[in-house]
Design an enzyme around this catalytic site. Structure first.
Site, PDB file in Angstrom:
ATOM      1  N   ASP A   1      -9.144  -3.928  -6.165  1.00  0.00           N
ATOM      2  CA  ASP A   1      -8.338  -2.942  -5.439  1.00  0.00           C
ATOM      3  C   ASP A   1      -8.421  -1.606  -6.170  1.00  0.00           C
ATOM      4  O   ASP A   1      -8.350  -1.551  -7.400  1.00  0.00           O
ATOM      5  CB  ASP A   1      -6.880  -3.410  -5.393  1.00  0.00           C
TER       6      ASP A   1
ATOM      7  N   SER B   1       0.834  -1.204   0.000  1.00  0.00           N
ATOM      8  CA  SER B   1       0.000   0.000   0.000  1.00  0.00           C
ATOM      9  C   SER B   1       0.872   1.260   0.000  1.00  0.00           C
ATOM     10  O   SER B   1       1.695   1.434  -0.890  1.00  0.00           O
ATOM     11  CB  SER B   1      -0.958  -0.038   1.192  1.00  0.00           C
TER      12      SER B   1
ATOM     13  N   HIS C   1      -8.289  -4.423  -1.540  1.00  0.00           N
ATOM     14  CA  HIS C   1      -7.081  -3.846  -0.965  1.00  0.00           C
ATOM     15  C   HIS C   1      -6.817  -4.425   0.431  1.00  0.00           C
ATOM     16  O   HIS C   1      -7.688  -4.408   1.295  1.00  0.00           O
ATOM     17  CB  HIS C   1      -7.232  -2.321  -0.869  1.00  0.00           C
TER      18      HIS C   1
END
Length: 206
Positions: A143, A52, A173
């Site tokens: 995502d 991330s 995600h």
């Protein structure tokens, strides 16, 4: 990491909004150069990576060390990296953007960038990706970062950078953090371990 018998260093970088760009990236760079200078560390066998926002910093770090440092990572391991401040949610997948959506992303980038030049601070907007470390990018189809990650992988390949792209159907995600024992998460982790092992083995080849 016991599975590979390697040392893992996690960087406690300072966070935005209190510490916007370039402070978090500089913290990562300082940690990398410190590690490379350790006598017990083989500086020719260092990989960088993250997930991330951490993946976005790793991508930015790969660009920074290319231009500034003698350290040459053998791999940048990017799990659903946050690499483009221009992200726009697509209507066909927006309902599946769990944990991180367009609103969260816009706010986070504004905290991180402030008045910084995106062509310098944002990996996906950097004018040249030539010469950065080989990459592995993994992302799910649900995502928010799916499209920008695919576009970044294509840019890396076009720049002559070896890049493996793993797309996980139906994954949102941070899916591997939410369900770490699920088969899909175990497979995602195994792919990362395999890529790291390959990169380290290649670095020791004659």
């Amino acid at each position: 990491m016991n599975k590979l018998g390697i040392v893992v260093v996690a960087v406690d970088y300072r966070l935005a909004p209190e510490h916007p760009y370039p402070t978090p990236l500089d913290d990562c760079y300082s940690a990398l150069t410190w590690l490379a200078d350790r006598p017990e560390i083989d500086s020719t066998r260092i990989a960088i990576g993250g997930a991330s926002a951490g993946g976005g910093l790793a991508a930015a770090l790969a660009l920074l060390v290319r231009d500034r440092s003698s350290v040459t990572p053998v791999l940048q391991l990017l799990a659903y990296p946050m690499i483009d401040n221009r992200t726009v949610a697509h209507s066909d997948t927006a309902a599946y953007h769990r944990l991180w959506n367009e609103r969260s992303n816009t706010w986070a980038w504004s905290c991180y960038l402030r008045d910084a030049d995106p062509y310098e601070a944002v990996p996906a907007q950097h004018p040249s990706l030539t010469g950065v470390a080989p990459a592995w990018i993994g992302v799910g189809t649900y995502d928010l970062f799916h499209d920008e990650n695919l576009a970044y992988a294509q840019r890396l390949t076009a720049a002559g950078v070896a890049c493996d792209l793993e797309i996980v159907p139906g994954a949102f995600h941070g899916f591997d953090i939410v369900t770490p024992t699920a088969p899909v998460s175990r497979s995602f982790f195994a792919s990362q371990c395999e890529k790291l092992a390959t990169a380290f083995d290649a670095s020791t080849a004659p």
